[in-house]
Design an enzyme around this catalytic site. Structure first.
Site, short mmCIF file in Angstrom:
data_model
loop_
_atom_site.label_atom_id
_atom_site.label_comp_id
_atom_site.label_asym_id
_atom_site.label_seq_id
_atom_site.Cartn_x
_atom_site.Cartn_y
_atom_site.Cartn_z
N SER A 31 42.13 62.61 67.63
CA SER A 31 43.48 62.05 67.76
C SER A 31 44.29 62.31 66.49
O SER A 31 43.93 61.89 65.39
CB SER A 31 43.42 60.54 68.00
OG SER A 31 44.71 59.99 67.81
N HIS A 56 44.29 65.27 70.94
CA HIS A 56 44.84 64.09 71.61
C HIS A 56 46.10 63.65 70.85
O HIS A 56 46.06 63.44 69.64
CB HIS A 56 43.78 62.99 71.61
CG HIS A 56 44.14 61.77 72.38
ND1 HIS A 56 44.05 61.68 73.75
CD2 HIS A 56 44.61 60.57 71.96
CE1 HIS A 56 44.42 60.48 74.15
NE2 HIS A 56 44.78 59.77 73.08
N ASP A 58 48.94 60.87 70.52
CA ASP A 58 49.28 59.49 70.84
C ASP A 58 50.75 59.22 70.61
O ASP A 58 51.19 59.00 69.47
CB ASP A 58 48.44 58.55 69.97
CG ASP A 58 47.01 58.47 70.44
OD1 ASP A 58 46.80 58.20 71.64
OD2 ASP A 58 46.10 58.70 69.62
N MET A 60 53.88 56.84 70.91
CA MET A 60 54.15 55.40 71.03
C MET A 60 55.63 55.14 70.84
O MET A 60 56.24 55.71 69.92
CB MET A 60 53.38 54.64 69.94
CG MET A 60 51.89 54.87 70.00
SD MET A 60 51.06 53.95 68.69
CE MET A 60 49.38 54.51 68.91
N HIS A 89 49.05 61.55 75.36
CA HIS A 89 48.82 60.19 75.85
C HIS A 89 50.12 59.42 75.61
O HIS A 89 50.40 59.02 74.48
CB HIS A 89 47.64 59.59 75.07
CG HIS A 89 47.37 58.15 75.37
ND1 HIS A 89 46.56 57.37 74.57
CD2 HIS A 89 47.80 57.34 76.38
CE1 HIS A 89 46.50 56.15 75.07
NE2 HIS A 89 47.25 56.10 76.17
N MET A 91 52.14 56.43 75.50
CA MET A 91 52.18 54.96 75.48
C MET A 91 53.65 54.57 75.39
O MET A 91 54.13 54.07 74.37
CB MET A 91 51.37 54.44 74.28
CG MET A 91 49.88 54.55 74.49
SD MET A 91 48.94 54.38 72.97
CE MET A 91 48.98 56.08 72.41
N MET A 160 41.19 52.76 78.07
CA MET A 160 41.34 52.26 76.70
C MET A 160 40.17 51.34 76.36
O MET A 160 39.86 50.40 77.12
CB MET A 160 42.64 51.46 76.55
CG MET A 160 43.94 52.25 76.68
SD MET A 160 44.07 53.73 75.69
CE MET A 160 43.87 53.07 74.02
N ASP A 195 39.08 55.96 74.92
CA ASP A 195 39.98 56.03 73.77
C ASP A 195 40.00 54.70 73.03
O ASP A 195 40.42 53.69 73.57
CB ASP A 195 41.38 56.36 74.31
CG ASP A 195 42.41 56.60 73.21
OD1 ASP A 195 42.07 56.48 72.02
OD2 ASP A 195 43.56 56.91 73.57
C1 DX5 Z 1 45.37 53.83 70.27
C2 DX5 Z 1 45.37 55.31 70.56
C3 DX5 Z 1 44.12 56.00 70.16
C4 DX5 Z 1 43.83 55.98 68.69
C5 DX5 Z 1 42.36 55.92 68.53
O1 DX5 Z 1 46.50 53.27 70.80
O2 DX5 Z 1 45.57 55.56 71.93
O3 DX5 Z 1 44.08 57.33 70.65
O4 DX5 Z 1 44.32 57.10 68.01
O5 DX5 Z 1 42.10 55.68 67.21
P1 DX5 Z 1 40.67 55.27 66.69
O6 DX5 Z 1 39.76 56.41 67.04
O7 DX5 Z 1 40.90 55.13 65.23
O8 DX5 Z 1 40.29 54.00 67.36
ZN ZN Z 2 45.23 57.75 72.76
#
Ligand code: DX5
Ligand code: ZN
Length: 244
Positions: A31, A56, A58, A60, A89, A91, A160, A195
């Site tokens: 990620s 990956h 992320d 947000m 991903h 979010m 998740m 994840d």
């Molecule tokens: C959290 C993300 C994850 C995050 C995971 O909201 O969707 O992908 O990057 O991070 P770690 O591996 O540090 O838990």
């Molecule tokens: Zn993620």
């Protein structure tokens, strides 16, 4: 694309390696969230050279989740710097509104959250029409039944194992039965990605429960040697066997 496609490679970006869905090999999905944002291209190049095939991403929005990460411009800037498969991903509260922009920026795959999808089947169709594969994500307490309308048409289910929004949280082991439940529900050509909180202590249990794709941020980019950390995690997941 429709459900049951054999790859999640795109025609638009066919020069990149295919991320095979059929009988999937176990894959790490590092990620970007835990990378050094001042040296993203270098951090990505290091894990690509170490054998990663998936990155990956992320995204947000500060609305669906209480944090803001990065968006379209960062993905667009990274696209020419790597051949990694871009696993976005989202979010975000309005995935239908923004999916196209993330594909145009170079994403090879779009995962949205079921919790914010008013018309999930239409959204999967929209993502497929954009020429990429589609995934649906469930928060830790969202029941598997919530994805019923799209479980047959998605290419990937993302579960998740922390509450979305932040890296570095503790793995929620209570989701493991749901991994097993999902594995039974999915066809062999559909990926099951997990994840959050995946590290050297937790990855084997997730693999044994049936996950085949492992997102890891802190446990890879948060270490002094991300390529070595990624290889160790991959070996632990491979060694755990899994139920596939
Ligand atoms: C959290 C993300 C994850 C995050 C995971 O909201 O969707 O992908 O990057 O991070 P770690 O591996 O540090 O838990
Ligand atoms: Zn993620």
């Amino acid at each position: 694309m429709t459900g049951g496609v054999t790859t999640i490679a795109t025609t638009q970006q066919s020069s990149r390696p295919e991320f095979r869905l059929v009988a999937p090999a176990i894959r790490m999905a590092p990620s970007l969230l835990s990378a050094d944002f001042a040296r993203l291209a270098e951090d990505v190049a290091a894990i690509e050279a170490a054998g990663a095939s998936v990155l990956h991403l992320d995204v947000m929005d500060g609305h669906f989740v209480p944090n803001i990460s990065f968006g379209v411009p960062v993905i667009r800037s990274l696209r020419p710097r790597t051949r990694l498969f871009f696993d976005a991903h989202l979010m975000i509260s309005e995935p239908m509104r923004y999916a196209e922009a993330f594909v145009k920026a170079g994403s090879d795959h779009i995962t949205f959250h079921i919790e914010v999808a008013d018309k999930p089947a239409a959204l999967v169709e929209h993502i497929h029409r954009l020429g990429v594969s589609a995934g649906v994500c469930l928060n830790p307490t969202t029941p598997v039944s919530a994805i019923e309308p799209v479980v047959a048409s998605v290419d990937l289910v993302l579960l998740m194992s922390v509450w979305p929004g932040f890296g570095g949280q503790k793995f929620i082991a209570d989701v493991l039965p749901k991994v097993g439940e999902l594995r039974k529900r999915l066809r062999p050509d559909q990926r099951l990605e997990i994840d959050g909180g995946i590290d050297e202590d937790t990855i084997a249990s997730a693999a044994q429960a049936g996950a085949d794709t492992f997102v890891a941020g802190t446990a890879i980019f948060g270490t002094s040697d991300p390529p070595a950390a990624m290889r160790r995690l991959q070996a632990l997941a491979d060694g755990a066997g899994g139920s596939r």
